[in-house]
Design an enzyme around this catalytic site. Structure first.
Site, short mmCIF file in Angstrom:
data_model
loop_
_atom_site.label_atom_id
_atom_site.label_comp_id
_atom_site.label_asym_id
_atom_site.label_seq_id
_atom_site.Cartn_x
_atom_site.Cartn_y
_atom_site.Cartn_z
NE ARG A 1 -1.45 2.47 2.75
CZ ARG A 1 -0.89 3.80 3.18
NH1 ARG A 1 -0.83 4.74 2.32
NH2 ARG A 1 -0.47 3.99 4.40
CD GLU A 2 3.27 5.53 3.00
OE1 GLU A 2 2.58 5.66 3.95
OE2 GLU A 2 3.69 6.26 2.44
CG HIS B 1 -5.26 2.52 3.38
ND1 HIS B 1 -4.67 3.48 2.62
CD2 HIS B 1 -4.93 2.71 4.67
CE1 HIS B 1 -4.41 4.49 3.58
NE2 HIS B 1 -4.21 4.02 4.74
NE ARG C 1 -4.45 1.01 10.10
CZ ARG C 1 -3.99 0.91 8.91
NH1 ARG C 1 -2.91 0.10 9.19
NH2 ARG C 1 -4.02 1.23 7.95
CB THR D 1 1.01 12.44 7.47
OG1 THR D 1 -0.10 11.57 8.40
CG2 THR D 1 0.64 12.21 6.01
CG HIS E 1 38.51 -1.88 9.97
ND1 HIS E 1 37.10 -1.41 10.19
CD2 HIS E 1 39.28 -0.72 10.30
CE1 HIS E 1 37.32 0.03 11.05
NE2 HIS E 1 38.31 0.42 10.95
C1 HCA Z 1 -1.85 7.99 2.96
C2 HCA Z 1 -1.35 8.48 4.45
C3 HCA Z 1 -0.90 7.96 5.37
C4 HCA Z 1 -1.94 6.69 5.88
C5 HCA Z 1 -1.67 5.94 6.95
C6 HCA Z 1 -2.49 4.83 7.62
C7 HCA Z 1 -0.01 8.51 6.38
O1 HCA Z 1 -0.89 7.79 2.09
O2 HCA Z 1 -3.05 7.71 2.95
O3 HCA Z 1 -3.71 4.88 7.12
O4 HCA Z 1 -2.25 4.26 8.41
O5 HCA Z 1 1.12 8.50 6.59
O6 HCA Z 1 -0.68 9.27 7.03
O7 HCA Z 1 -0.03 6.77 4.72
CU CU Z 2 2.05 7.23 5.08
#
Ligand code: HCA
Ligand code: CU
Length: 372
Positions: free
Chosen positions: A14-15, A74, A134, A168, A290
């Site tokens: 995702r990220e 997400h 979450r 963020t 070393h």
């Molecule tokens: C995003 C932002 C997010 C969300 C993190 C989360 C962030 O890309 O939508 O939903 O747990 O850094 O706030 O990655």
């Molecule tokens: Cu993030």
């Protein structure tokens, strides 16, 4: 020592896929999920299904895999996003909503009261439909603390199973993480998650601090991939937890290098040569003193044995090298010379400072020249 069971959420899919230039194919995603599961992460964030058809489809395929990790999708604080997660028959949803002043007033154009109502309604909708939730306060690190507590309480009362604090824009540092995380651990009953961006290079330190301050779960990604400078790295966080904080877990650390290299290859996002643990130089030694010490006992100049993550020591021959290093490298090439020739070879190497890494071929021809 940390006694409670620490959880890791990997969000490479995702990220990590939000890293500029990165888009995984479905089969690459399946491969990554299998590797992360074999390593032993607790949660795998599989993507935001409302973003694109390929993400939706990839989640469908991932859900067919027989894995131990919990998968989480997400989504925005919107019914239509939650519905897609329900269609996918997910157990967990990660709902996010920005809570700082700039998110409320400039992005969503709503006031605090409306924000709290929306959070309550969104979470209830997901819970009433059987999802585990979450809830992430996006931009939590720039949200007024008292308001953030209201947000967290509303989320908890609406039935959220976890509350996540997102840094963020990556502006937290360990002391602040300690204050924020311990505050929420004290004031909430549900477990706390934390998500740290690396804009100041502190994402891994912050994740470790969050755990030391009572967070249950931290977000990571392979090679620290993510928006801008990425987030806390899977390898750095889990190795530090294991080695430095002595956290007991059943992670298969030997897989870390393979996971890191696989993701590097499929993303084309290069690993910094001097990146900790899986970077090219992490177990390479250069200086003569070393190399001589490491050959005798690796722990002199290495914090962990490379075997722990399925790697090996390597040595570089250049103007910094000494006799022991040169003899060792020649021996590996099946070559043996008397000390006089070794001294002459070293003199030649030291008088060529522009050669910063003598290859086997260069060394062999040098030795041939000196020996004739
Ligand atoms: C995003 C932002 C997010 C969300 C993190 C989360 C962030 O890309 O939508 O939903 O747990 O850094 O706030 O990655
Ligand atoms: Cu993030």
């Amino acid at each position: 020592m940390i006694k409670k069971n620490i959880q890791i959420l990997d969000t490479t899919l995702r990220e990590g896929e939000q890293t500029p230039g990165v888009s995984f194919t479905i089969s690459q995603k399946l491969e990554i999920v299998k590797m992360l599961d074999a390593f032993g992460v607790d949660f795998i964030e599989v993507g935001h299904p409302a973003v694109s058809a390929d993400i939706y489809k990839s989640i469908k395929e991932i859900n067919k895999l027989p894995i131990n990790a919990k998968t989480i999708a997400h989504c925005r604080l919107k019914k239509e996003d939650i519905e897609q997660v329900l269609d996918l028959k997910m157990s967990w949803v990660g709902i996010f909503f920005g809570t700082s002043q700039s998110f409320l007033f400039d992005k969503y154009k709503i006031d605090e009261k409306k924000c709290l109502e929306m959070i309550k309604d969104g979470i209830k909708y997901a819970k009433n439909n059987g999802l585990k939730v979450r809830f992430t306060a996006e931009d939590a690190s720039r949200t007024d603390r008292e308001f953030l507590l209201n947000v967290a309480r509303v989320a908890e009362n609406a039935g959220a199973d976890r509350f996540s604090i997102a840094d963020t824009v990556g502006i937290l540092y360990p002391k602040k993480v300690s204050q924020i995380v311990s505050f929420f651990v004290k004031n909430l009953n549900i477990p706390i998650h934390a998500h740290f961006h690396n804009d100041f290079g502190l994402a891994t330190s912050n994740a470790l601090q969050a755990i030391q301050s009572g967070a249950t779960c931290v977000d990571v990604s392979v090679n620290g991939l993510g928006e801008r400078c990425g987030i806390s790295s899977l390898v750095e966080v889990t190795m530090s937890l294991n080695e430095l904080l002595k956290v007991k877990n059943e992670w298969n650390l030997k897989l870390l290098n393979e996971i890191s290299q696989y993701v590097k290859n499929v993303t084309n996002v290069s690993l910094n040569d001097i990146m900790p643990i899986t970077g090219k130089n992490a177990f390479t030694h250069n200086g003569g003193l070393h190399v001589a010490s490491v050959l005798n006992n690796p722990s002199t100049y290495e914090p962990i044995h490379p075997n722990k993550i399925n790697r090996e020591n390597t040595f570089v021959i250049d103007k910094f090298s000494g006799k022991t290093a040169l003899k060792h490298c020649l021996k590996k090439l099946g070559l043996k010379f008397n000390d006089q020739i070794i001294e002459r070879a070293l003199a030649e190497i030291k008088s060529n400072p522009q050669i910063t890494n003598w290859t086997d071929k260069q060394l062999s021809s040098l030795m041939e020249k000196l020996n004739s």
